[in-house]
Design a protein around this motif. Structure first.
Motif, PDB file in Angstrom:
ATOM      1  N   GLU A   1     -15.714  12.134   0.473  1.00  0.00           N
ATOM      2  CA  GLU A   1     -15.747  11.295  -0.724  1.00  0.00           C
ATOM      3  C   GLU A   1     -15.804   9.813  -0.349  1.00  0.00           C
ATOM      4  OE1 GLU A   1     -12.213  12.254  -2.900  1.00  0.00           O
ATOM      5  OE2 GLU A   1     -10.848  11.412  -1.383  1.00  0.00           O
ATOM      6  N   ASP A   2     -15.218   9.440   0.786  1.00  0.00           N
ATOM      7  CA  ASP A   2     -15.245   8.044   1.227  1.00  0.00           C
ATOM      8  C   ASP A   2     -16.599   7.688   1.839  1.00  0.00           C
ATOM      9  OD1 ASP A   2     -12.650   7.987   0.380  1.00  0.00           O
ATOM     10  OD2 ASP A   2     -11.772   8.138   2.383  1.00  0.00           O
ATOM     11  N   LEU A   3     -17.194   8.628   2.568  1.00  0.00           N
ATOM     12  CA  LEU A   3     -18.546   8.398   3.081  1.00  0.00           C
ATOM     13  C   LEU A   3     -19.499   8.110   1.926  1.00  0.00           C
ATOM     14  CD1 LEU A   3     -18.762  11.303   5.707  1.00  0.00           C
ATOM     15  CD2 LEU A   3     -18.550   8.876   6.223  1.00  0.00           C
ATOM     16  N   GLU A   4     -19.371   8.911   0.875  1.00  0.00           N
ATOM     17  CA  GLU A   4     -20.249   8.723  -0.290  1.00  0.00           C
ATOM     18  C   GLU A   4     -19.962   7.399  -0.988  1.00  0.00           C
ATOM     19  OE1 GLU A   4     -21.402  11.062  -4.464  1.00  0.00           O
ATOM     20  OE2 GLU A   4     -20.045  11.977  -3.001  1.00  0.00           O
TER      21      GLU A   4
ATOM     22  N   ILE B   1     -14.478   1.895   7.564  1.00  0.00           N
ATOM     23  CA  ILE B   1     -13.369   1.947   8.518  1.00  0.00           C
ATOM     24  C   ILE B   1     -12.260   0.979   8.106  1.00  0.00           C
ATOM     25  CG2 ILE B   1     -12.690   1.598  10.919  1.00  0.00           C
ATOM     26  CD1 ILE B   1     -14.384   4.113  10.386  1.00  0.00           C
ATOM     27  N   ALA B   2     -12.615  -0.181   7.582  1.00  0.00           N
ATOM     28  CA  ALA B   2     -11.604  -1.133   7.108  1.00  0.00           C
ATOM     29  C   ALA B   2     -10.780  -0.515   5.979  1.00  0.00           C
ATOM     30  CB  ALA B   2     -12.273  -2.422   6.638  1.00  0.00           C
ATOM     31  N   PHE B   3     -11.449   0.202   5.097  1.00  0.00           N
ATOM     32  CA  PHE B   3     -10.752   0.888   4.003  1.00  0.00           C
ATOM     33  C   PHE B   3      -9.791   1.938   4.551  1.00  0.00           C
ATOM     34  CE2 PHE B   3     -10.699   4.645   1.210  1.00  0.00           C
ATOM     35  CZ  PHE B   3     -10.090   4.115   0.081  1.00  0.00           C
ATOM     36  N   GLU B   4     -10.240   2.714   5.520  1.00  0.00           N
ATOM     37  CA  GLU B   4      -9.398   3.763   6.094  1.00  0.00           C
ATOM     38  C   GLU B   4      -8.235   3.163   6.880  1.00  0.00           C
ATOM     39  OE1 GLU B   4      -9.834   6.586   5.018  1.00  0.00           O
ATOM     40  OE2 GLU B   4     -11.955   6.782   4.518  1.00  0.00           O
ATOM     41  N   VAL B   5      -8.469   2.030   7.531  1.00  0.00           N
ATOM     42  CA  VAL B   5      -7.392   1.351   8.257  1.00  0.00           C
ATOM     43  C   VAL B   5      -6.299   0.918   7.290  1.00  0.00           C
ATOM     44  CG1 VAL B   5      -6.818  -0.822   9.438  1.00  0.00           C
ATOM     45  CG2 VAL B   5      -8.694   0.610  10.280  1.00  0.00           C
ATOM     46  N   ASP B   6      -6.692   0.330   6.161  1.00  0.00           N
ATOM     47  CA  ASP B   6      -5.707  -0.113   5.162  1.00  0.00           C
ATOM     48  C   ASP B   6      -4.897   1.075   4.641  1.00  0.00           C
ATOM     49  OD1 ASP B   6      -6.428  -2.751   5.382  1.00  0.00           O
ATOM     50  OD2 ASP B   6      -7.738  -2.754   3.630  1.00  0.00           O
ATOM     51  N   ARG B   7      -5.574   2.185   4.406  1.00  0.00           N
ATOM     52  CA  ARG B   7      -4.881   3.349   3.867  1.00  0.00           C
ATOM     53  C   ARG B   7      -3.934   3.949   4.915  1.00  0.00           C
ATOM     54  NH1 ARG B   7      -8.173   7.542   0.244  1.00  0.00           N
ATOM     55  NH2 ARG B   7      -9.424   7.799   2.131  1.00  0.00           N
ATOM     56  N   ALA B   8      -4.374   3.979   6.166  1.00  0.00           N
ATOM     57  CA  ALA B   8      -3.500   4.491   7.230  1.00  0.00           C
ATOM     58  C   ALA B   8      -2.287   3.585   7.406  1.00  0.00           C
ATOM     59  CB  ALA B   8      -4.286   4.596   8.538  1.00  0.00           C
TER      60      ALA B   8
END
Length: 327
Positions: free
Chosen positions: A228-231, A253-260
């Protein structure tokens, strides 16, 4: 009951050299069993790490001599894909890995049977499994967290994409959370509150590792970035195969870093619930995640050109801050 059990090897076989597996501890984002811990704790933590690393290596095709391990366990089959070969494993290799994991689970059962007061007729066959035997009674461990780690590697053989973030976190409950729970049990401080914090930290650390390993995982046919994030960011699998990350990949990747980081923040109060050397250990675990995220940021969120590694000085400073503040 199996009417035709696997033939037992000679008593207490030497098996594969455990040093090849335990030596990988230095490559982790966090200190596995640092020298400031009591010797008994270090021994027990390294036994748990050895088990987890053994299972991961079996599932990833990274064992130094998978054929020898299979023979030791009576798992049968022969590996057909060299560990260094890119691309997903062949069906025959997948079948071999699953058989190997089944053999390791049977050896885990031997370890718990051997830990019973009456003992067992057959000791575990793999040396890293035999190292678990004294831990079981000493810390009141159950097979469940160990079995979850094995199941995570079975999942890896049949699941290569995760449609949603919740799907990915569900995988982390198998692949990462059991390790933190075992650490709490070994330290004798497991409570529902601490387990909840620990699960958040461990899931975050697993997500961070996936972010570091995007290119490597793709080379093995796996993508741990939620579909869903790739899309959402317009990123294709072809974009992830590029030698460097383009703008859309970097935004993802910036979005995933913030979430992690948010997930890590939720679990970080675990550090403040304990004292002494255990507090320093948990601060080190958690700081490893923060330092790895900082390394990804420092690389401009380009996780394709190279694997971002945490800076040891930054890790030490962050660990000291977490130790002092307790979160």
């Amino acid at each position: 009951m199996n009417p035709t059990p696997d033939p037992a090897p000679d008593p207490a076989p030497a098996g594969p050299a455990p040093d090849q597996t335990l030596g990988k501890a230095d490559l982790e984002n966090f200190p596995v069993a640092p020298s400031f811990l009591p010797a008994a704790w270090r021994t027990d933590l390294m036994a748990v790490y050895g088990f987890a690393r053994l299972i991961d290596d079996a599932g990833d095709g990274d064992l130094a001599d998978p054929g020898a391990v299979a023979a030791l366990l009576g798992a049968g089959g022969t590996p057909v894909t060299p560990p260094a070969q890119d691309g997903p494993p062949s069906p025959a290799e997948t079948e071999f890995r699953l058989a190997l994991l089944d053999g390791l689970e049977r050896d885990l059962e031997r370890a718990f049977e051997a830990a019973l007061p009456a003992g067992a007729a057959e000791q575990p066959r793999h040396p890293l499994m035999r190292a678990l035997v004294p831990l079981v009674g000493k810390h009141g461990l159950t097979p469940e967290p160990f079995r979850r780690l094995i199941e995570a590697n079975r999942v890896d053989q049949r699941t290569t994409r995760y449609p949603t973030y919740q799907d990915l976190i569900g995988y982390c409950t198998l692949s990462a959370d059991p390790v933190g729970r075992l650490v709490l049990s070994i330290a004798g401080v497991s409570t529902p509150e601490r387990v909840a914090y620990s699960d958040a930290v461990c899931s975050a650390l697993q997500v961070v590792e996936h972010l570091q390993d995007v290119a490597e995982d793709l080379g093995h046919g796996r993508i741990y970035l939620p579909g869903e994030d790739l899309e959402r960011f317009g990123v294709t699998e072809a974009d992830l195969a590029e030698p460097t990350a383009g703008p859309r990949v970097r935004e993802l990747i910036a979005f995933e870093v913030d979430r992690a980081r948010t997930l890590l923040d939720h679990g970080a109060p675990l550090v403040g619930t304990v004292r002494g050397r255990l507090r320093l250990l948990l601060a080190g675990f958690t700081a490893g995640g923060y330092a790895a995220l900082a390394a990804i940021e420092a690389a401009g969120y380009d996780v394709l050109a190279q694997q971002p590694k945490p800076d040891k000085r930054r890790l030490a400073v962050k660990a000291a801050t977490l130790f002092a503040k307790g979160r």
